[in-house]
Design a protein around this motif. Structure first.
Motif, PDB file in Angstrom:
ATOM      1  N   SER A  29       0.844  -1.191   0.000  1.00  0.00           N
ATOM      2  CA  SER A  29       0.000   0.000   0.000  1.00  0.00           C
ATOM      3  C   SER A  29       0.878   1.239   0.000  1.00  0.00           C
ATOM      4  CB  SER A  29      -0.882   0.034   1.246  1.00  0.00           C
ATOM      5  OG  SER A  29      -1.667  -1.114   1.316  1.00  0.00           O
ATOM      6  N   LEU A  30       0.326   2.276  -0.560  1.00  0.00           N
ATOM      7  CA  LEU A  30       1.018   3.557  -0.500  1.00  0.00           C
ATOM      8  C   LEU A  30       0.748   4.207   0.843  1.00  0.00           C
ATOM      9  CD1 LEU A  30       0.575   5.415  -3.881  1.00  0.00           C
ATOM     10  CD2 LEU A  30       2.660   4.607  -2.850  1.00  0.00           C
ATOM     11  N   ASN A  31       1.786   4.637   1.471  1.00  0.00           N
ATOM     12  CA  ASN A  31       1.607   5.406   2.703  1.00  0.00           C
ATOM     13  C   ASN A  31       1.208   6.820   2.328  1.00  0.00           C
ATOM     14  OD1 ASN A  31       2.524   3.127   3.951  1.00  0.00           O
ATOM     15  ND2 ASN A  31       4.571   3.926   4.361  1.00  0.00           N
ATOM     16  N   GLU A  32       0.567   7.485   3.234  1.00  0.00           N
ATOM     17  CA  GLU A  32       0.176   8.867   2.973  1.00  0.00           C
ATOM     18  C   GLU A  32       1.403   9.755   2.815  1.00  0.00           C
ATOM     19  OE1 GLU A  32      -2.785  10.400   5.606  1.00  0.00           O
ATOM     20  OE2 GLU A  32      -4.010   8.610   5.417  1.00  0.00           O
ATOM     21  N   ASP A  33       2.542   9.302   3.334  1.00  0.00           N
ATOM     22  CA  ASP A  33       3.775  10.090   3.254  1.00  0.00           C
ATOM     23  C   ASP A  33       4.337  10.108   1.831  1.00  0.00           C
ATOM     24  OD1 ASP A  33       3.232   9.402   5.857  1.00  0.00           O
ATOM     25  OD2 ASP A  33       5.217   8.644   6.310  1.00  0.00           O
ATOM     26  N   LYS A  34       3.995   9.093   1.031  1.00  0.00           N
ATOM     27  CA  LYS A  34       4.597   8.939  -0.293  1.00  0.00           C
ATOM     28  C   LYS A  34       3.784   9.664  -1.359  1.00  0.00           C
ATOM     29  CE  LYS A  34       6.873   4.665   0.801  1.00  0.00           C
ATOM     30  NZ  LYS A  34       7.175   3.314   0.411  1.00  0.00           N
ATOM     31  N   SER A  35       4.488  10.089  -2.374  1.00  0.00           N
ATOM     32  CA  SER A  35       3.841  10.803  -3.477  1.00  0.00           C
ATOM     33  C   SER A  35       3.510   9.834  -4.600  1.00  0.00           C
ATOM     34  CB  SER A  35       4.771  11.896  -4.000  1.00  0.00           C
ATOM     35  OG  SER A  35       5.872  11.313  -4.667  1.00  0.00           O
ATOM     36  N   ILE A  36       2.819  10.343  -5.584  1.00  0.00           N
ATOM     37  CA  ILE A  36       2.469   9.525  -6.747  1.00  0.00           C
ATOM     38  C   ILE A  36       3.720   9.095  -7.511  1.00  0.00           C
ATOM     39  CG2 ILE A  36       2.142  11.393  -8.390  1.00  0.00           C
ATOM     40  CD1 ILE A  36      -0.450   9.770  -9.216  1.00  0.00           C
ATOM     41  N   ASP A  37       4.799   9.874  -7.393  1.00  0.00           N
ATOM     42  CA  ASP A  37       6.064   9.523  -8.046  1.00  0.00           C
ATOM     43  C   ASP A  37       6.673   8.249  -7.460  1.00  0.00           C
ATOM     44  OD1 ASP A  37       5.966  11.725  -9.748  1.00  0.00           O
ATOM     45  OD2 ASP A  37       6.947  13.017  -8.267  1.00  0.00           O
ATOM     46  N   ASP A  38       6.339   7.949  -6.207  1.00  0.00           N
ATOM     47  CA  ASP A  38       6.870   6.758  -5.541  1.00  0.00           C
ATOM     48  C   ASP A  38       6.036   5.515  -5.822  1.00  0.00           C
ATOM     49  OD1 ASP A  38       8.865   8.311  -4.368  1.00  0.00           O
ATOM     50  OD2 ASP A  38       7.586   8.812  -2.654  1.00  0.00           O
ATOM     51  N   LEU A  39       4.924   5.672  -6.530  1.00  0.00           N
ATOM     52  CA  LEU A  39       3.989   4.573  -6.749  1.00  0.00           C
ATOM     53  C   LEU A  39       4.646   3.387  -7.449  1.00  0.00           C
ATOM     54  CD1 LEU A  39       1.097   3.529  -6.524  1.00  0.00           C
ATOM     55  CD2 LEU A  39       0.611   4.633  -8.701  1.00  0.00           C
ATOM     56  N   SER A  40       5.364   3.630  -8.540  1.00  0.00           N
ATOM     57  CA  SER A  40       5.945   2.500  -9.279  1.00  0.00           C
ATOM     58  C   SER A  40       7.007   1.771  -8.479  1.00  0.00           C
ATOM     59  CB  SER A  40       6.496   2.959 -10.627  1.00  0.00           C
ATOM     60  OG  SER A  40       7.553   3.864 -10.434  1.00  0.00           O
ATOM     61  N   ALA A  41       7.684   2.461  -7.584  1.00  0.00           N
ATOM     62  CA  ALA A  41       8.689   1.803  -6.748  1.00  0.00           C
ATOM     63  C   ALA A  41       8.044   0.901  -5.699  1.00  0.00           C
ATOM     64  CB  ALA A  41       9.567   2.852  -6.078  1.00  0.00           C
ATOM     65  N   CYS A  42       6.786   1.176  -5.367  1.00  0.00           N
ATOM     66  CA  CYS A  42       6.090   0.393  -4.331  1.00  0.00           C
ATOM     67  C   CYS A  42       5.389  -0.840  -4.896  1.00  0.00           C
ATOM     68  CB  CYS A  42       5.043   1.256  -3.644  1.00  0.00           C
ATOM     69  SG  CYS A  42       5.740   2.612  -2.715  1.00  0.00           S
ATOM     70  N   LEU A  43       5.201  -0.884  -6.195  1.00  0.00           N
ATOM     71  CA  LEU A  43       4.433  -1.964  -6.811  1.00  0.00           C
ATOM     72  C   LEU A  43       5.349  -2.922  -7.566  1.00  0.00           C
ATOM     73  CD1 LEU A  43       1.458   0.185  -8.129  1.00  0.00           C
ATOM     74  CD2 LEU A  43       1.585  -1.125  -6.012  1.00  0.00           C
ATOM     75  N   SER A  44       4.920  -4.170  -7.674  1.00  0.00           N
ATOM     76  CA  SER A  44       5.724  -5.213  -8.295  1.00  0.00           C
ATOM     77  C   SER A  44       5.002  -5.810  -9.502  1.00  0.00           C
ATOM     78  CB  SER A  44       5.991  -6.315  -7.269  1.00  0.00           C
ATOM     79  OG  SER A  44       6.549  -7.451  -7.879  1.00  0.00           O
ATOM     80  N   SER A  45       5.772  -6.300 -10.449  1.00  0.00           N
ATOM     81  CA  SER A  45       5.191  -7.017 -11.602  1.00  0.00           C
ATOM     82  C   SER A  45       4.910  -8.478 -11.243  1.00  0.00           C
ATOM     83  CB  SER A  45       6.139  -6.970 -12.798  1.00  0.00           C
ATOM     84  OG  SER A  45       7.276  -7.778 -12.560  1.00  0.00           O
ATOM     85  N   HIS A  46       5.465  -8.944 -10.140  1.00  0.00           N
ATOM     86  CA  HIS A  46       5.350 -10.332  -9.677  1.00  0.00           C
ATOM     87  C   HIS A  46       6.083 -11.314 -10.596  1.00  0.00           C
ATOM     88  CE1 HIS A  46       1.508  -8.816  -7.641  1.00  0.00           C
ATOM     89  NE2 HIS A  46       2.456  -8.863  -6.726  1.00  0.00           N
ATOM     90  N   LEU A  47       6.853 -10.826 -11.520  1.00  0.00           N
ATOM     91  CA  LEU A  47       7.557 -11.662 -12.483  1.00  0.00           C
ATOM     92  C   LEU A  47       9.029 -11.724 -12.112  1.00  0.00           C
ATOM     93  CD1 LEU A  47       6.995 -13.193 -15.152  1.00  0.00           C
ATOM     94  CD2 LEU A  47       7.632 -11.108 -16.348  1.00  0.00           C
ATOM     95  N   ASN A  48       9.559 -12.929 -12.052  1.00  0.00           N
ATOM     96  CA  ASN A  48      10.979 -13.136 -11.745  1.00  0.00           C
ATOM     97  C   ASN A  48      11.627 -13.902 -12.888  1.00  0.00           C
ATOM     98  OD1 ASN A  48      10.718 -12.012  -9.117  1.00  0.00           O
ATOM     99  ND2 ASN A  48       9.912 -13.954  -8.376  1.00  0.00           N
ATOM    100  N   GLY A  49      12.836 -13.487 -13.244  1.00  0.00           N
ATOM    101  CA  GLY A  49      13.576 -14.153 -14.302  1.00  0.00           C
ATOM    102  C   GLY A  49      13.421 -13.434 -15.624  1.00  0.00           C
ATOM    103  N   GLU A  50      14.018 -13.998 -16.644  1.00  0.00           N
ATOM    104  CA  GLU A  50      13.966 -13.464 -18.011  1.00  0.00           C
ATOM    105  C   GLU A  50      13.487 -14.566 -18.947  1.00  0.00           C
ATOM    106  OE1 GLU A  50      14.829 -10.386 -19.274  1.00  0.00           O
ATOM    107  OE2 GLU A  50      15.087  -9.653 -17.211  1.00  0.00           O
ATOM    108  N   ILE A  51      12.627 -14.212 -19.889  1.00  0.00           N
ATOM    109  CA  ILE A  51      12.173 -15.231 -20.837  1.00  0.00           C
ATOM    110  C   ILE A  51      13.334 -15.651 -21.730  1.00  0.00           C
ATOM    111  CG2 ILE A  51       9.732 -14.587 -20.833  1.00  0.00           C
ATOM    112  CD1 ILE A  51      10.192 -13.077 -23.455  1.00  0.00           C
ATOM    113  N   CYS A  52      13.385 -16.949 -22.025  1.00  0.00           N
ATOM    114  CA  CYS A  52      14.439 -17.486 -22.875  1.00  0.00           C
ATOM    115  C   CYS A  52      14.141 -17.138 -24.340  1.00  0.00           C
ATOM    116  CB  CYS A  52      14.557 -18.995 -22.683  1.00  0.00           C
ATOM    117  SG  CYS A  52      13.122 -19.938 -23.269  1.00  0.00           S
ATOM    118  N   GLU A  53      15.092 -17.382 -25.192  1.00  0.00           N
ATOM    119  CA  GLU A  53      14.934 -17.049 -26.611  1.00  0.00           C
ATOM    120  C   GLU A  53      13.771 -17.800 -27.257  1.00  0.00           C
ATOM    121  OE1 GLU A  53      16.178 -14.671 -28.676  1.00  0.00           O
ATOM    122  OE2 GLU A  53      16.925 -13.927 -26.759  1.00  0.00           O
ATOM    123  N   ASN A  54      13.605 -19.074 -26.902  1.00  0.00           N
ATOM    124  CA  ASN A  54      12.511 -19.860 -27.467  1.00  0.00           C
ATOM    125  C   ASN A  54      11.154 -19.267 -27.064  1.00  0.00           C
ATOM    126  OD1 ASN A  54      11.393 -22.176 -28.896  1.00  0.00           O
ATOM    127  ND2 ASN A  54      10.815 -22.899 -26.857  1.00  0.00           N
TER     128      ASN A  54
END
Length: 132
Positions: A60-85
């Motif tokens: 969650s975003l704290n009230e202390d944080k700005s909208i600029d900090d939003l992307s740093a607080c959220l995750s894509s939930h994706l780990n790793g890199e897709i292979c060439e195939n």
């Protein structure tokens, strides 16, 4: 120059679409192609394993944080890199999806490049306040 490439692509799609001219055919093929993109990404996790998904509740975003900090607080939930195939398969499915999106534009007499420019301008105008 870029508008020429888009227009040429849109004309090529129009010339190559023979069997699925009906708006109903295009809508269902577009939906199917979107599902195939999703499936290809899922297969990169479940079949290949080159990436994995570790999903949990977003911070969650704290009230202390700005909208600029939003992307740093959220995750894509994706780990790793897709292979060439997997990349090749996903790119092919995305290309197929773009083909049917372009077919949809053609059927509705909408210029795809104009849509892209309008969306680009909307994003640049609203910036982080676009919040999709």
């Amino acid at each position: 120059m870029k508008d020429i490439i888009f227009d040429d692509f849109q004309n090529s799609v129009s010339d190559s679409l023979v069997r699925h001219k009906s708006i109903l055919d295009i809508l269902t093929k577009y939906s199917e192609s979107s599902s195939r993109v999703n499936r290809a990404i899922a297969k990169s996790v479940t079949n290949c394993g080159c990436v994995n998904i570790n999903a949990s509740k977003q911070n969650s975003l704290n009230e202390d944080k700005s909208i600029d900090d939003l992307s740093a607080c959220l995750s894509s939930h994706l780990n790793g890199e897709i292979c060439e195939n997997c990349r090749e398969i996903i790119e092919r499915e995305i290309g197929n999806n773009i083909f049917y999106l372009t077919s949809l534009c053609n059927n509705l007499n909408i210029n795809l490049y104009d849509v892209l420019l309008k969306e680009y301008n909307r994003i640049n105008t609203l910036g982080k306040f676009n919040l999709r």
